[in-house]
Design an enzyme around this catalytic site. Structure first.
Site, PDB file in Angstrom:
ATOM      1  N   ILE A 155       0.842  -1.207   0.000  1.00 42.02           N
ATOM      2  CA  ILE A 155       0.000   0.000   0.000  1.00 42.02           C
ATOM      3  C   ILE A 155       0.875   1.254   0.000  1.00 42.02           C
ATOM      4  O   ILE A 155       0.602   2.217  -0.738  1.00 42.02           O
ATOM      5  CB  ILE A 155      -0.978  -0.017   1.196  1.00 42.02           C
ATOM      6  N   THR A 232      -4.469   5.297   7.396  1.00 45.12           N
ATOM      7  CA  THR A 232      -5.404   4.299   6.844  1.00 45.12           C
ATOM      8  C   THR A 232      -4.963   2.906   7.266  1.00 45.12           C
ATOM      9  O   THR A 232      -5.449   1.916   6.712  1.00 45.12           O
ATOM     10  CB  THR A 232      -5.434   4.346   5.297  1.00 45.12           C
ATOM     11  N   SER A 233      -4.039   2.824   8.234  1.00 43.81           N
ATOM     12  CA  SER A 233      -3.464   1.517   8.547  1.00 43.81           C
ATOM     13  C   SER A 233      -4.184   0.833   9.711  1.00 43.81           C
ATOM     14  O   SER A 233      -5.037  -0.022   9.484  1.00 43.81           O
ATOM     15  CB  SER A 233      -1.976   1.660   8.807  1.00 43.81           C
ATOM     16  N   ASP A 258      -8.931   6.653   8.768  1.00 38.98           N
ATOM     17  CA  ASP A 258      -9.884   5.634   8.326  1.00 38.98           C
ATOM     18  C   ASP A 258     -10.000   4.533   9.370  1.00 38.98           C
ATOM     19  O   ASP A 258     -10.794   3.611   9.210  1.00 38.98           O
ATOM     20  CB  ASP A 258      -9.388   5.040   6.996  1.00 38.98           C
ATOM     21  N   HIS A 295     -13.244   2.847   8.425  1.00 42.80           N
ATOM     22  CA  HIS A 295     -12.515   1.685   7.895  1.00 42.80           C
ATOM     23  C   HIS A 295     -13.071   1.258   6.530  1.00 42.80           C
ATOM     24  O   HIS A 295     -13.511   0.111   6.358  1.00 42.80           O
ATOM     25  CB  HIS A 295     -12.568   0.521   8.906  1.00 42.80           C
ATOM     26  N   PHE A 298     -10.568  -0.330   2.162  1.00 43.71           N
ATOM     27  CA  PHE A 298     -10.591  -1.545   1.321  1.00 43.71           C
ATOM     28  C   PHE A 298     -11.818  -1.594   0.412  1.00 43.71           C
ATOM     29  O   PHE A 298     -11.918  -2.483  -0.426  1.00 43.71           O
ATOM     30  CB  PHE A 298     -10.648  -2.794   2.231  1.00 43.71           C
TER      31      PHE A 298
HETATM   32  P1  NAI Z   1       2.762  -4.913   3.620  1.00 44.80           P
HETATM   33  O1  NAI Z   1       3.068  -6.082   4.489  1.00 44.80           O
HETATM   34  O2  NAI Z   1       2.902  -5.053   2.147  1.00 44.80           O
HETATM   35  O3  NAI Z   1       3.672  -3.656   4.077  1.00 44.80           O
HETATM   36  C1  NAI Z   1       3.861  -3.279   5.405  1.00 44.80           C
HETATM   37  C2  NAI Z   1       5.220  -2.598   5.491  1.00 44.80           C
HETATM   38  O4  NAI Z   1       5.362  -2.088   6.823  1.00 44.80           O
HETATM   39  C3  NAI Z   1       6.390  -3.558   5.234  1.00 44.80           C
HETATM   40  O5  NAI Z   1       7.267  -2.998   4.281  1.00 44.80           O
HETATM   41  C4  NAI Z   1       7.061  -3.683   6.597  1.00 44.80           C
HETATM   42  O6  NAI Z   1       8.478  -3.867   6.523  1.00 44.80           O
HETATM   43  C5  NAI Z   1       6.704  -2.334   7.211  1.00 44.80           C
HETATM   44  N1  NAI Z   1       6.880  -2.306   8.652  1.00 44.80           N
HETATM   45  C6  NAI Z   1       6.673  -3.314   9.554  1.00 44.80           C
HETATM   46  N2  NAI Z   1       7.009  -2.909  10.788  1.00 44.80           N
HETATM   47  C7  NAI Z   1       7.440  -1.633  10.670  1.00 44.80           C
HETATM   48  C8  NAI Z   1       7.917  -0.676  11.585  1.00 44.80           C
HETATM   49  N3  NAI Z   1       8.083  -0.971  12.895  1.00 44.80           N
HETATM   50  N4  NAI Z   1       8.258   0.546  11.131  1.00 44.80           N
HETATM   51  C9  NAI Z   1       8.147   0.836   9.809  1.00 44.80           C
HETATM   52  N5  NAI Z   1       7.699  -0.022   8.887  1.00 44.80           N
HETATM   53  C10 NAI Z   1       7.357  -1.247   9.316  1.00 44.80           C
HETATM   54  O7  NAI Z   1       1.289  -4.470   4.027  1.00 44.80           O
HETATM   55  P2  NAI Z   1       0.252  -3.628   3.154  1.00 44.80           P
HETATM   56  O8  NAI Z   1      -0.562  -4.537   2.325  1.00 44.80           O
HETATM   57  O9  NAI Z   1       0.949  -2.486   2.510  1.00 44.80           O
HETATM   58  O10 NAI Z   1      -0.737  -3.087   4.327  1.00 44.80           O
HETATM   59  C11 NAI Z   1      -0.260  -2.182   5.301  1.00 44.80           C
HETATM   60  C12 NAI Z   1      -1.298  -2.048   6.388  1.00 44.80           C
HETATM   61  O11 NAI Z   1      -2.461  -1.415   5.864  1.00 44.80           O
HETATM   62  C13 NAI Z   1      -1.844  -3.372   6.959  1.00 44.80           C
HETATM   63  O12 NAI Z   1      -0.986  -3.893   7.964  1.00 44.80           O
HETATM   64  C14 NAI Z   1      -3.177  -2.968   7.521  1.00 44.80           C
HETATM   65  O13 NAI Z   1      -3.003  -2.592   8.881  1.00 44.80           O
HETATM   66  C15 NAI Z   1      -3.561  -1.735   6.700  1.00 44.80           C
HETATM   67  N6  NAI Z   1      -4.740  -1.969   5.861  1.00 44.80           N
HETATM   68  C16 NAI Z   1      -5.821  -1.130   5.988  1.00 44.80           C
HETATM   69  C17 NAI Z   1      -6.949  -1.310   5.224  1.00 44.80           C
HETATM   70  C18 NAI Z   1      -8.113  -0.386   5.299  1.00 44.80           C
HETATM   71  O14 NAI Z   1      -9.210  -0.728   4.816  1.00 44.80           O
HETATM   72  N7  NAI Z   1      -7.981   0.805   5.862  1.00 44.80           N
HETATM   73  C19 NAI Z   1      -7.040  -2.436   4.280  1.00 44.80           C
HETATM   74  C20 NAI Z   1      -5.837  -3.212   4.164  1.00 44.80           C
HETATM   75  C21 NAI Z   1      -4.739  -2.991   4.958  1.00 44.80           C
END
Ligand code: NAI
Length: 331
Positions: A155, A232-233, A258, A295, A298
């Site tokens: 993301i 948004t996380s 979000d 939220h 997605f």
């Molecule tokens: P991803 O796994 O591809 O990327 C997450 C990144 O965060 C990785 O590069 C990882 O190394 C990094 N990371 C982990 N710990 C860290 C730290 N302590 N400091 C800095 N970076 C760190 O995950 P993706 O798909 O990009 O999703 C990210 C987040 O988005 C999910 O964990 C979820 O919480 C949130 N999300 C929110 C949605 C929504 O509807 N608002 C829908 C889908 C995901």
């Protein structure tokens, strides 16, 4: 196999039914969230499927194991709601949807940013009342601004590409540096340096013990005065009282959120006819420089199709005891 879908909203069901046409499982759609009080509804099913605010902590997992239900599909990416150690000890297999549409969330982060900056939410309210004045609606050009991205996974990368297209300088922080990200022309910085340089910070890292309250009073104080924050996380990345103080002082210029740390009780429900018992959420939803969405990052057609497809595939893998050796496996 018979599967109980917890926290299942009516708008999800057509996607799940369509994806199930290739599998022919028996689906039970339950509006209730999964809690220790509702877990008994899983009786008679071989598997359950849950969403972001269904908690799979030890007491709930124990009841599932006691009922011989050891197959769980998460229809989401994040899995901070799972006690992984307990699941492994109880022999419960859990699969998730590691990727669907990173664009859905990245584009929602952009929507929050553009709305807050150009104040279209306030303009809409005014023009609805035939008030065509502009005072208080001034924004800033995004072109040339520094956008700080924390978490450079799928993301974060989609969001970086969007912001580069706007002519922004993209700064990044992650525990692991992505070569793809660097090829895009993004500059990795230590966290504190990113906090102090960025005009806008967007959070895209998961919620873990390490990132819990990543944006606390100290981090907020390091930010450029008046900078914007987009989350948004996961809600737990923000220390909400500290964020409210920073908004009141003007240290934080605006907040787009979000997700909310205590969202379980409120998001995906209609509270419009009841008093809102959460003072912090009330303060946030009533601040002109805060935009709260519940939220929905997605929530695009493409993402819903992909979530449903992967979830039904995962449920069939679980039934056949075929556990993929990739990021799909939570426990
Ligand atoms: P991803 O796994 O591809 O990327 C997450 C990144 O965060 C990785 O590069 C990882 O190394 C990094 N990371 C982990 N710990 C860290 C730290 N302590 N400091 C800095 N970076 C760190 O995950 P993706 O798909 O990009 O999703 C990210 C987040 O988005 C999910 O964990 C979820 O919480 C949130 N999300 C929110 C949605 C929504 O509807 N608002 C829908 C889908 C995901």
């Amino acid at each position: 196999m018979k599967i109980a879908f917890f926290s299942c909203q009516p708008y999800e069901q057509p996607f799940l039914e369509a994806a199930n046409s290739n599998h022919r499982h028996q689906l039970t759609f339950l509006p209730q969230a999964l809690t220790p009080e509702t877990v008994h509804l899983a009786a008679g099913h071989q598997a359950i499927c849950v969403f972001v605010n269904d908690h799979l902590m030890r007491p709930t997992l124990q009841v599932l194991a006691d009922r011989k239900i050891r197959l769980v599909a998460l229809r989401c990416t994040g899995y901070n709601q799972v006690d992984i150690v307990a699941a492994q000890e109880l022999g419960i297999h859990i699969l998730r949807v590691p990727t669907y549409s990173p664009h859905s969330v990245a584009e929602h982060a952009l929507a929050l940013l553009l709305t807050l900056n150009r104040k279209t939410h306030l303009a809409y309210q005014r023009t609805n009342q035939n008030n065509f004045t502009l005072d208080g609606l001034m924004g800033f050009d995004l072109w040339g601004k520094r956008i700080g991205i924390i978490g450079t996974g799928k993301i974060g990368q989609a969001f970086a590409r969007i912001m580069l297209g706007f002519g922004c300088h993209v700064l990044a922080y992650d525990k692991v540096r992505s070569a793809v990200f660097q090829q895009l022309g993004v500059e990795y910085l230590p966290l504190n340096e990113l906090l102090s340089k960025a005009d806008v910070i967007s959070l895209h890292c998961p919620l873990t013990p390490e990132t819990h309250h990543l944006m606390d009073a100290a981090a907020l104080a390091r930010m450029k005065p008046g900078a914007y924050l987009i989350n948004t996380s996961r809600g737990g990345l923000l220390d909400t009282p500290a964020v409210l103080t920073a908004l009141q002082s003007g240290q934080l210029g605006a907040l787009g959120m979000d997700v909310y740390e205590l969202e379980d009780e409120f998001f995906f429900s209609d509270w419009s006819d009841k008093p809102m018992p959460d003072d912090d959420l009330n303060a946030l939803t009533h601040s002109p420089n805060v935009l709260v969405t519940s939220h929905q990052g997605f929530f695009t057609r493409e993402a819903m199709e992909q979530i449903a497809r992967t979830t039904l595939n995962n449920l069939t893998y679980l039934e056949q005891q075929r556990f993929p050796a990739d990021a799909t496996v939570v426990a």
